[in-house]
Write a protein that holds these residues in place. Structure first.
Motif, PDB file in Angstrom:
ATOM      1  N   LEU B 213       0.875  -1.397  -0.196  1.00  0.00           N
ATOM      2  CA  LEU B 213      -0.139   0.386   0.007  1.00  0.00           C
ATOM      3  C   LEU B 213       0.644   1.338  -0.118  1.00  0.00           C
ATOM      4  O   LEU B 213       0.591   1.943  -0.201  1.00  0.00           O
ATOM      5  N   LEU B 214       2.030   1.180   0.936  1.00  0.00           N
ATOM      6  CA  LEU B 214       3.174   2.357   0.981  1.00  0.00           C
ATOM      7  C   LEU B 214       3.898   2.497   0.215  1.00  0.00           C
ATOM      8  O   LEU B 214       4.775   1.887   0.627  1.00  0.00           O
ATOM      9  N   THR B 215       3.680   3.536  -1.144  1.00  0.00           N
ATOM     10  CA  THR B 215       4.918   3.141  -2.084  1.00  0.00           C
ATOM     11  C   THR B 215       6.048   4.210  -1.854  1.00  0.00           C
ATOM     12  O   THR B 215       7.579   4.303  -2.461  1.00  0.00           O
ATOM     13  N   ASP B 216       5.657   5.263  -1.557  1.00  0.00           N
ATOM     14  CA  ASP B 216       6.339   6.464  -0.874  1.00  0.00           C
ATOM     15  C   ASP B 216       7.671   6.511   0.229  1.00  0.00           C
ATOM     16  O   ASP B 216       6.049   6.338   1.527  1.00  0.00           O
ATOM     17  N   SER B 217       8.338   6.455  -0.148  1.00  0.00           N
ATOM     18  CA  SER B 217       9.775   6.530   0.598  1.00  0.00           C
ATOM     19  C   SER B 217       8.801   7.297   1.735  1.00  0.00           C
ATOM     20  O   SER B 217       9.076   7.340   2.579  1.00  0.00           O
ATOM     21  N   GLN B 218       8.324   8.244   1.440  1.00  0.00           N
ATOM     22  CA  GLN B 218       7.992   9.920   2.591  1.00  0.00           C
ATOM     23  C   GLN B 218       6.704   8.729   3.649  1.00  0.00           C
ATOM     24  O   GLN B 218       6.459   9.199   4.626  1.00  0.00           O
TER      25      GLN B 218
END
Lengths: 111, 274
Positions: B213-218
């Motif tokens: 689900l979380l692809t943005d490293s932020q």
């Protein structure tokens, strides 16, 4: 395991081995069944550890069903195939769960 | 009998050593300088301890951001699941309603579903509500497996509290709500602690859903950050990986130490006579 039962068995002439096999094991059997099914169910779905340790391998000999499912659906975007694998996994799981749920009902946990 | 006991204790120690060894090795490797880690003759303890790997791990990009994300996800999951599970468990344990048994069986069955089998449907549903790539989406996903287990555990605790205690409080002039807050809530506190530990560990350690689900490293959680630590062009930085793993493990241990003193069993034993 009630101590009385073990004492009664030894009064009747049962040694420690006999006491274990004829008293302790039968008394613990329901809970052993629950733990065994839970363990099978949890380990059936294991993913993170083998995936992280082996994902860089080129060949597929380490694939578990969960990794196969992941590689097909997220890896190469075969969502239809991935869903089919998911359904098969759930069906296998349902067969195993049947014994687990039946045991829970027998133990009186479902009241 | 005496020799017997020594034998059992020895066996217990061996089992403990086998279980504890990976944790020890992680801890030990984290403090070893790089040369000692890849040396052919392994050393048990770091002979020249260094904090370099911890320094590297902390200064790897996004460590603090992702640690903060993990903390947000875990706190919300723990708080939400405690409140919802407690209310649901009270309903299941204290009231009779149609479909109650079916609900209980369903809750057991839901826990049987392999998480991976749910990836595609969950992703499709979350994408429809623009929740992929959002911490809220991950929180909602974690609730789907933390909540049934929490309800199940708490229900077990609440069933163990004698109904007479509440009734006595109501006879003494308390309302149903008063009895609920003054009697039930304090008595079920150990159950709440056990449940919160479970929810904390589940949410903190979860990997697959966060990874997808979380692809943005932020906006990643610490487990996803840790998995990304692995591969650099020069191979695996084992010292850094072990230091990072140690850092990731700390919050769970701290949380457990903080709340475990409250786990007391058998509070209501002998509360009701006859």
């Amino acid at each position: 395991v009630p101590r009385d039962l073990l004492e009664a068995a030894s009064v009747d002439g049962a040694g420690p081995v006999r006491g274990f096999s004829d008293v302790t094991v039968p008394v613990l059997k329901p809970i052993l069944l629950v733990l065994t099914s839970l363990s099978i169910i949890w380990d059936f779905g294991v993913f993170t550890q083998p995936f992280l340790l082996l994902q860089s391998r080129p060949n597929t000999d380490y694939y578990l069903m969960s990794i196969y499912l992941f590689e097909k659906s997220i890896g190469i975007h075969e969502y239809g195939l991935g869903s089919a694998i998911a359904i098969v996994m759930v069906l296998i799981m349902l067969v195993l769960s049947f014994f687990y749920v039946r045991q829970m009902v027998r133990l009186g946990d479902v009241r | 009998v005496r020799a017997n006991r020594v034998g059992w204790n020895a066996l217990g120690l061996v089992v403990f050593a086998v279980i504890a060894f990976p944790v020890f090795w992680m801890f030990s490797t984290a403090f070893k300088p790089g040369v000692d880690i890849i040396s052919y003759t392994p050393t048990w303890i770091p002979l020249h301890p260094t904090l370099l790997h911890f320094h590297d791990a902390i200064h790897t990009p996004y460590f603090w951001t992702d640690a903060k994300n993990s903390l947000i996800v875990v706190s919300v999951v723990v708080a939400l699941s405690l409140v919802l599970a407690f209310l649901a468990a009270v309903a299941l344990a204290k009231f009779r309603f149609t479909g109650r048994k079916g609900f209980i069986v369903l809750m057991i069955l839901i826990q049987m579903l392999p998480a991976n089998a749910l990836i595609i449907p969950l992703y499709v549903v979350l994408a429809r509500y623009h929740q992929t790539g959002q911490l809220t989406g991950v929180i909602a996903t974690y609730m789907t497996f933390v909540l049934p287990f929490s309800i199940w555990t708490l229900r077990g605790f609440i069933i163990g509290i004698p109904r007479d205690l509440e009734e006595a409080a109501m006879v003494d002039g308390n309302t149903r709500l008063g009895a609920f807050v003054k009697i039930l809530l304090p008595l079920v506190a150990p159950g709440l602690v056990a449940t919160s530990i479970f929810a904390f560990i589940q949410a903190w350690n979860e990997f697959i859903f966060a990874y997808i689900l979380l692809t943005d490293s932020q906006k990643q959680t610490l487990t996803v950050w840790l998995a990304g630590f692995y591969g650099t062009a020069h191979g695996t930085d084992w010292g850094g990986l072990m230091a990072a793993s140690t850092l990731t493990a700390i919050p769970v241990v701290v949380f457990f130490l903080l709340v475990q003193r409250r786990i007391v069993f058998g509070l209501t034993q002998g509360a009701v006579r006859g």
